[in-house]
Design a protein around this motif. Sequence first.
Motif: not given
Length: 191
Positions: A11-12, A70-71, A18-19, A190-191
Amino acid sequence: MKRVKKGQLGYIKYRRTFHLIFAIVLFAMAITLYIAGIKTTGDNKNLLTIVAIIGMLPASQSVVTTILGFRAKSCSKELAEKIERKLDSDMISLYDLYFTTYDKNYPINHIVMKNNCVCGIMDKTKHSTGDFEKYIEETFVKNGIKGVSIKIFDHTMEEKYLNRIQELQKLENVKCEMQEDVVRLFCDISY
């Protein structure tokens, strides 16, 4: 690009990509509107310039989301395969959650839930698992979720985490109404 939902493996990486694409498209649209305004009026003092400037706001927000992505690190394929071998059909499994608080960020590779027990494994971070457990317990209380035990393992305790999943597997499955609330809460914060 195949859509990956929050809580699924990868997902990350999906959200980051996507963004990034979304930011590029928004910047291109804003620049195109600005150039179109200049071409049609011969000056940058027009309505399209204002729309282009306002269009930079969501584009910039998307860039910030990409940088945050990216973090965050995704769960490794090796760990995911080990976890999948231990899970049973009664367990709720969430991958790639990145919790951000006012003070700290907590990268969680995986969380598993069965009955009223939640356990997870945290990726490499300078923050302690105890701090994250305390944060989640406080969040549960604020959201009216009671009776859920939580244990988070450090990335160096991979075998203990896998053993804990096996212990959860042995528990008799009891229908807990709060499981959906816990999963929804994890996904929301969560992110």
